[in-house]
Design a protein around this motif. Structure first.
Motif, PDB file in Angstrom:
ATOM      1  N   ARG A 205       0.834  -1.206   0.000  1.00  0.00           N
ATOM      2  CA  ARG A 205       0.000   0.000   0.000  1.00  0.00           C
ATOM      3  C   ARG A 205       0.870   1.257   0.000  1.00  0.00           C
ATOM      4  N   VAL A 208       2.180   1.957  -3.459  1.00  0.00           N
ATOM      5  CA  VAL A 208       1.177   2.580  -4.339  1.00  0.00           C
ATOM      6  C   VAL A 208       1.156   4.095  -4.113  1.00  0.00           C
ATOM      7  N   ARG A 209       1.078   4.500  -2.842  1.00  0.00           N
ATOM      8  CA  ARG A 209       1.045   5.938  -2.559  1.00  0.00           C
ATOM      9  C   ARG A 209       2.330   6.612  -3.010  1.00  0.00           C
ATOM     10  N   ALA A 212       2.642   6.877  -6.840  1.00  0.00           N
ATOM     11  CA  ALA A 212       1.687   7.867  -7.348  1.00  0.00           C
ATOM     12  C   ALA A 212       2.229   9.281  -7.117  1.00  0.00           C
ATOM     13  N   ASN A 213       2.906   9.475  -6.000  1.00  0.00           N
ATOM     14  CA  ASN A 213       3.489  10.787  -5.734  1.00  0.00           C
ATOM     15  C   ASN A 213       4.694  11.065  -6.634  1.00  0.00           C
ATOM     16  N   ALA A 216       3.213  12.019  -9.835  1.00  0.00           N
ATOM     17  CA  ALA A 216       2.595  13.343  -9.756  1.00  0.00           C
ATOM     18  C   ALA A 216       3.659  14.436  -9.754  1.00  0.00           C
ATOM     19  N   ARG A 231       2.428  19.404  -3.180  1.00  0.00           N
ATOM     20  CA  ARG A 231       1.717  18.276  -2.558  1.00  0.00           C
ATOM     21  C   ARG A 231       2.468  16.968  -2.789  1.00  0.00           C
TER      22      ARG A 231
ATOM     23  N   PHE B  22      -0.137   0.731 -10.514  1.00  0.00           N
ATOM     24  CA  PHE B  22      -1.087  -0.069  -9.731  1.00  0.00           C
ATOM     25  C   PHE B  22      -1.902   0.823  -8.796  1.00  0.00           C
ATOM     26  N   ASP B  23      -3.229   0.757  -8.942  1.00  0.00           N
ATOM     27  CA  ASP B  23      -4.166   1.561  -8.139  1.00  0.00           C
ATOM     28  C   ASP B  23      -3.960   3.059  -8.315  1.00  0.00           C
ATOM     29  N   ALA B  24      -3.213   3.464  -9.359  1.00  0.00           N
ATOM     30  CA  ALA B  24      -2.886   4.886  -9.508  1.00  0.00           C
ATOM     31  C   ALA B  24      -3.214   5.453 -10.883  1.00  0.00           C
ATOM     32  N   ARG B 145     -10.943  -0.239  -2.163  1.00  0.00           N
ATOM     33  CA  ARG B 145     -10.942   1.211  -2.144  1.00  0.00           C
ATOM     34  C   ARG B 145      -9.818   1.737  -3.033  1.00  0.00           C
ATOM     35  N   VAL B 161      -4.218   9.013  -9.947  1.00  0.00           N
ATOM     36  CA  VAL B 161      -4.773   9.213  -8.604  1.00  0.00           C
ATOM     37  C   VAL B 161      -3.594   9.401  -7.656  1.00  0.00           C
ATOM     38  N   ARG B 162      -3.246  10.671  -7.367  1.00  0.00           N
ATOM     39  CA  ARG B 162      -2.101  10.905  -6.478  1.00  0.00           C
ATOM     40  C   ARG B 162      -2.432  10.477  -5.063  1.00  0.00           C
ATOM     41  N   ASP B 168      -6.936  13.445  -4.774  1.00  0.00           N
ATOM     42  CA  ASP B 168      -6.129  14.405  -5.536  1.00  0.00           C
ATOM     43  C   ASP B 168      -5.881  13.747  -6.891  1.00  0.00           C
TER      44      ASP B 168
END
Lengths: 319, 319
Positions: A205, A208-209, A212-213, A216, A231, B22-24, B145, B161-162, B168
């Motif tokens: 998890r 993933v975050r 994504a950052n 971004a 951000r 993935f998920d993003a 989610r 999806v950040r 965001d």
């Protein structure tokens, strides 16, 4: 065109680990950097003579090893000769124009300068991207196998290291007028110690975050969306751990944003901290951010110096 | 301008988990999608009457639950009403224009269509970005989610999806002429089962490589460097695991690239597989890629159908 017999090459320092770009994103900065003088020695050599000789180092306060095989300039030079299959004998002089252990890629600047210098002595057979592997080999010997400092030192500007096996280096454009403020406190961190404190594994998890950052952040550099840049810069795995090792780090990053920076994070393993500013809002913004960051370090007990640099500084170059 | 009493909204299906996204990362595709008819019912209601009523579903072969609280269209509609603080009573009809369990965001298309429809009935108080949270709430009830299907279904095109806390959502431009080929074999995977097979933790070194690829992929979409897009699309954590669950997956992805695609990967949890093609090389490339992918699925024992879509399909819209 015949290759020169002697060249003098400067390579800039760099910020690295840019927010969620751990070991992946680096940016060259104006000011600090290393200069290498490289000379091709005519004639052959006996078996006990070195192919790359490090004649001397100035500006390091005697801290760096004086043998070519243990110095990133010497290792990178030898790696470029090996890539080219060259039997040439090379003499190097290294002039350190930046402090060691500040998180601004000091060892990488030496490697990048030497790699570019030897490439020029050989008649420039390689592109900057092709030299990254040789410089990474040098970095691996002293601070870990990563390319996020050597790549911007070689190529200039903002660079993404997509892969090291093989090297795949992506230049990322920066928005017009983007400035970077770098503040360096007067204490030193060992990169290996700072690296050892990191976790070995992370939850999927978190990956993933994180990714994504990273994505971004690169999107923000491409599109010029500095609010998104701020951000996305907020890294949650490595930076919180390293911030604990740098007195005042959290306050310095907060002070930068409060003074008008788009975002702030730790450069490399620290202790230098950088901030991005919108230069189109006038030259005063970067100065105000620098003063606020220095003030926050002072409040934490550390004297600090600052650099204000454009975000599109050129890489290694003959001087 | 008074809000309409009834609207009919179409939302497209989408590919998601685009390579290292993935998920993003998700992208809307032309063709499959869901249509929601939403009506505002005048007057109040008694305490035992539902605020959102699902009158019927067509096109799902009877597979989906017929109550609003268990269907993503119904949940998203209720969430938008709650966001707006509205007491309105809404009736929904859902027309499924895409199969369930193919990895193309079927539940997300229902949620996006309903969220946009209710927004229109309320006089459009929310932007598409602001509706993502409501649609994610619906997705969470049925498939986990994540926002990488609902976001492109709502916004159209390619979306990053950040963050989901708070949402965001970053629109990523796509190169002119970029086409996406989606091939769906005639068997079904349950998203929850496919998700359960993933590792809980990954090494930090893997995170570095992964996020560098996510960033490189976004850089490639921005710059139009389709060779980089192909290199960055090659995901090494989730896709190899899911490929094991889809007969022929590796061969289908390889066939796509061999036929001229810039890169290929699994959409969502599968079994659909997508490929990106340079449409500027003529319409024949995407067709050839689709045929090669269908042929590879057939060789693995599965009949398959294909979609050829531009990469910049609009999101949920009144029809």
């Amino acid at each position: 065109m015949s290759a020169p017999v002697q060249v003098r090459v400067f390579a800039p320092g760099s910020i690295s680990n840019i927010g969620p770009g751990f070991d992946a994103l680096g940016m060259a900065v104006a000011g600090p950097g290393d200069t290498v003088v490289a000379r091709r020695i005519p004639g052959g050599r006996t078996e006990d003579q070195r192919q790359v000789r490090l004649l001397g180092i100035e500006g390091d306060g005697g801290k760096l090893p004086r043998v070519a095989e243990k110095n990133t300039a010497g290792i990178a030079a030898a790696a470029v000769l090996a890539m080219a299959g060259s039997d040439a004998t090379i003499e190097l002089e290294l002039y350190k124009g930046m402090a060691i252990g500040t998180g601004l890629g000091s060892s990488a600047a030496s490697a990048a300068a030497a790699a570019w210098a030897v490439n020029l002595l050989l008649g420039a057979p390689f592109t900057r991207e092709q030299l990254v592997g040789a410089a990474v080999q040098a970095e691996a010997a002293v601070s870990g196998r990563h390319g996020d400092n050597v790549s911007p030192s070689l190529l200039g500007g903002l660079v993404l290291v997509r892969s090291l096996d093989p090297p795949d280096i992506v230049r990322i454009p920066v928005p017009a007028g983007l400035m970077v403020v770098v503040v360096t406190p007067s204490f030193e961190l060992a990169t290996r110690a700072a690296r050892a404190a990191l976790p070995r594994d992370v939850p999927l998890r978190a990956l993933v975050r994180y990714s994504a950052n990273t994505a971004a952040l690169v999107a923000a550099f491409h599109s010029g969306d500095l609010a998104l840049l701020g951000r996305a810069l907020n890294e949650q795995i490595v930076v919180p751990i390293r911030a604990e090792l740098i007195p005042g780090a959290r306050q310095v990053m907060a002070a930068a944003v409060a003074a008008g920076a788009a975002g702030s994070s730790i450069s490399g393993a620290g202790p230098s901290i950088f901030a991005f500013c919108d230069g189109r809002r006038g030259p005063g913004v970067a100065s105000a951010v620098a003063l606020a960051m220095i003030g926050a370090f002072r409040a934490a007990g550390a004297a600090a110096t600052s650099i204000i640099s454009p975000a599109d500084v050129p890489g290694a170059r003959e001087v």
